[in-house]
Design a protein around this motif. Structure first.
Motif, mmCIF file in Angstrom:
data_model
loop_
_atom_site.group_PDB
_atom_site.id
_atom_site.type_symbol
_atom_site.label_atom_id
_atom_site.label_comp_id
_atom_site.label_asym_id
_atom_site.label_seq_id
_atom_site.Cartn_x
_atom_site.Cartn_y
_atom_site.Cartn_z
ATOM 1 N N UNK A 206 5.770 -13.666 7.010
ATOM 2 C CA UNK A 206 7.133 -12.803 6.963
ATOM 3 C C UNK A 206 7.239 -11.579 5.907
ATOM 4 N N UNK A 207 8.253 -10.812 6.282
ATOM 5 C CA UNK A 207 8.561 -9.774 5.286
ATOM 6 C C UNK A 207 8.637 -10.102 3.855
ATOM 7 N N UNK A 208 9.489 -11.236 3.643
ATOM 8 C CA UNK A 208 9.895 -11.437 2.489
ATOM 9 C C UNK A 208 8.508 -11.992 1.578
ATOM 10 N N UNK A 209 7.612 -12.535 2.418
ATOM 11 C CA UNK A 209 6.202 -12.863 1.680
ATOM 12 C C UNK A 209 5.402 -11.810 1.452
ATOM 13 N N UNK A 210 5.137 -11.044 2.390
ATOM 14 C CA UNK A 210 4.322 -9.694 2.399
ATOM 15 C C UNK A 210 5.024 -8.799 1.197
ATOM 16 N N UNK A 211 6.282 -8.837 1.165
ATOM 17 C CA UNK A 211 6.890 -7.738 0.418
ATOM 18 C C UNK A 211 6.244 -7.761 -1.045
ATOM 19 N N UNK A 212 5.929 -9.155 -1.554
ATOM 20 C CA UNK A 212 5.401 -9.054 -3.031
ATOM 21 C C UNK A 212 4.035 -8.569 -3.218
ATOM 22 N N UNK A 213 3.308 -8.374 -1.816
ATOM 23 C CA UNK A 213 2.209 -7.780 -2.002
ATOM 24 C C UNK A 213 2.123 -6.367 -2.008
ATOM 25 N N UNK A 214 3.073 -6.096 -1.181
ATOM 26 C CA UNK A 214 3.062 -4.410 -0.625
ATOM 27 C C UNK A 214 3.109 -3.780 -1.958
ATOM 28 N N UNK A 215 3.568 -3.733 -2.874
ATOM 29 C CA UNK A 215 3.648 -2.808 -4.087
ATOM 30 C C UNK A 215 2.236 -2.931 -4.655
ATOM 31 N N UNK A 216 1.370 -3.819 -4.426
ATOM 32 C CA UNK A 216 0.011 -3.641 -4.835
ATOM 33 C C UNK A 216 -1.017 -3.061 -4.114
ATOM 34 N N UNK A 217 -0.600 -3.180 -2.800
ATOM 35 C CA UNK A 217 -1.523 -2.509 -1.806
ATOM 36 C C UNK A 217 -1.173 -0.999 -1.777
ATOM 37 N N UNK A 218 0.032 -0.455 -1.601
ATOM 38 C CA UNK A 218 0.428 1.028 -1.560
ATOM 39 C C UNK A 218 -0.225 1.804 -2.548
ATOM 40 N N UNK A 219 -0.008 1.386 -3.718
ATOM 41 C CA UNK A 219 -0.412 2.261 -4.923
ATOM 42 C C UNK A 219 -2.086 2.612 -4.827
ATOM 43 N N UNK A 220 -2.771 1.460 -4.451
ATOM 44 C CA UNK A 220 -4.163 1.553 -4.127
ATOM 45 C C UNK A 220 -4.477 2.569 -3.014
ATOM 46 N N UNK A 221 -3.773 2.387 -1.955
ATOM 47 C CA UNK A 221 -3.898 3.042 -0.918
ATOM 48 C C UNK A 221 -3.632 4.682 -1.464
ATOM 49 N N UNK A 222 -2.426 5.160 -1.946
ATOM 50 C CA UNK A 222 -2.219 6.374 -2.273
ATOM 51 C C UNK A 222 -3.238 6.853 -3.472
ATOM 52 N N UNK A 223 -3.893 6.104 -4.054
ATOM 53 C CA UNK A 223 -4.865 6.455 -5.269
ATOM 54 C C UNK A 223 -6.014 6.936 -4.599
ATOM 55 N N UNK A 224 -6.357 6.050 -3.696
ATOM 56 C CA UNK A 224 -7.805 6.021 -2.981
ATOM 57 C C UNK A 224 -7.688 7.547 -2.087
ATOM 58 N N UNK A 225 -6.517 7.746 -1.387
ATOM 59 C CA UNK A 225 -6.395 8.966 -0.674
ATOM 60 C C UNK A 225 -5.022 9.758 -0.884
ATOM 61 N N UNK A 226 -4.963 10.379 -2.008
ATOM 62 C CA UNK A 226 -3.415 10.907 -2.295
ATOM 63 C C UNK A 226 -3.382 11.961 -1.413
ATOM 64 N N UNK A 227 -4.268 12.952 -0.729
ATOM 65 C CA UNK A 227 -3.934 13.900 -0.144
ATOM 66 C C UNK A 227 -3.399 13.455 1.370
#
Length: 227
Positions: A206-227
């Motif tokens: 659920x959202x509450x559980x995945x929320x704790x990992x979202x802040x780790x996944x998104x920066x990696x994605x933005x750093x890999x493909x900032x454009x």
């Protein structure tokens, strides 16, 4: 429906004070025929309050002099309630406030002191909503936030725009994220990812559980493909 009708009544009295209150009947009939007002008023969703919030903030900003003290207090509290019913309403209010205050000062009439007085209810509504949201989330989830799990919506967008999915495929299962076991079962669209009962978000806890990992996944994605 009564809240919408009363807001329209106050709007009629502010803009057309010489027009009879019976004006509300044909107006409501016209709105019922040509707009989504009756549909939105019949749903147990906060969508109706989006438009009512704009009207109430406009009344507080431009027509406060035509309202009684009780009506100003009511509209301030009602606005705070509407802001708190949907996360986007807080952003909407914060974006509207500078423009409303600037227009109020520019169009007048009134001194700067009167403008500041009329600005009080507008600012109070947003502040009350923020305090209420933070308080509820602090008590319920032990997070001092207006939207403690909203990053899951951003995560869905990053995944379905592409970069997030590529990072998941690159770093899973080494990273051990909850979504990793379900990579091959992601639905085609973000809405299904967020809301389907058999979707990966629900199956991952659920959202509450995945929320704790979202802040780790998104920066990696933005750093890999900032454009």
């Amino acid at each position: 429906a009564l809240l919408a009708a009363y807001t329209l009544h106050l709007l009629r009295r502010a803009l057309l004070p010489s027009v009879s209150a019976w004006w509300l009947v044909p107006l409501a009939g016209a709105l019922a025929l040509v707009t989504a007002l009756p549909w939105l008023a019949s749903e147990l969703l906060p969508d109706l309050f989006t438009s009512l919030l704009v009207l109430t903030l406009g009344l507080l900003g431009f027509a406060a002099a035509s309202l009684s003290q009780r009506e100003r207090i009511w509209l301030t509290g009602f606005s705070a309630f509407m802001i708190a019913t949907h996360q986007s309403h807080l952003l909407l209010a914060l974006l509207l406030l500078p423009g409303l205050l600037a227009l109020r000062w520019w169009l007048g009439p009134g001194t700067l002191r009167e403008v500041r007085r009329d600005a009080g209810p507008l600012l109070a509504a947003s502040l009350l909503a923020c305090i209420a949201l933070i308080g509820v989330n602090l008590i319920a989830y032990h997070r001092a936030s207006v939207a403690p799990f909203s990053n899951v919506f951003s995560l869905a967008r990053v995944i379905y725009d592409g970069p997030g999915m590529r990072v998941l495929r690159r770093d899973c299962p080494r990273a051990g994220w909850r979504l990793c076991p379900y990579l091959d079962q992601f639905p085609a669209i973000a809405d299904d990812f967020l809301w389907r009962e058999d979707g990966p978000l629900i199956r991952a806890g659920g959202a509450k559980a995945v929320s704790t990992e979202a802040n780790a996944i998104m920066p990696l994605a933005l750093a890999a493909e900032p454009g």
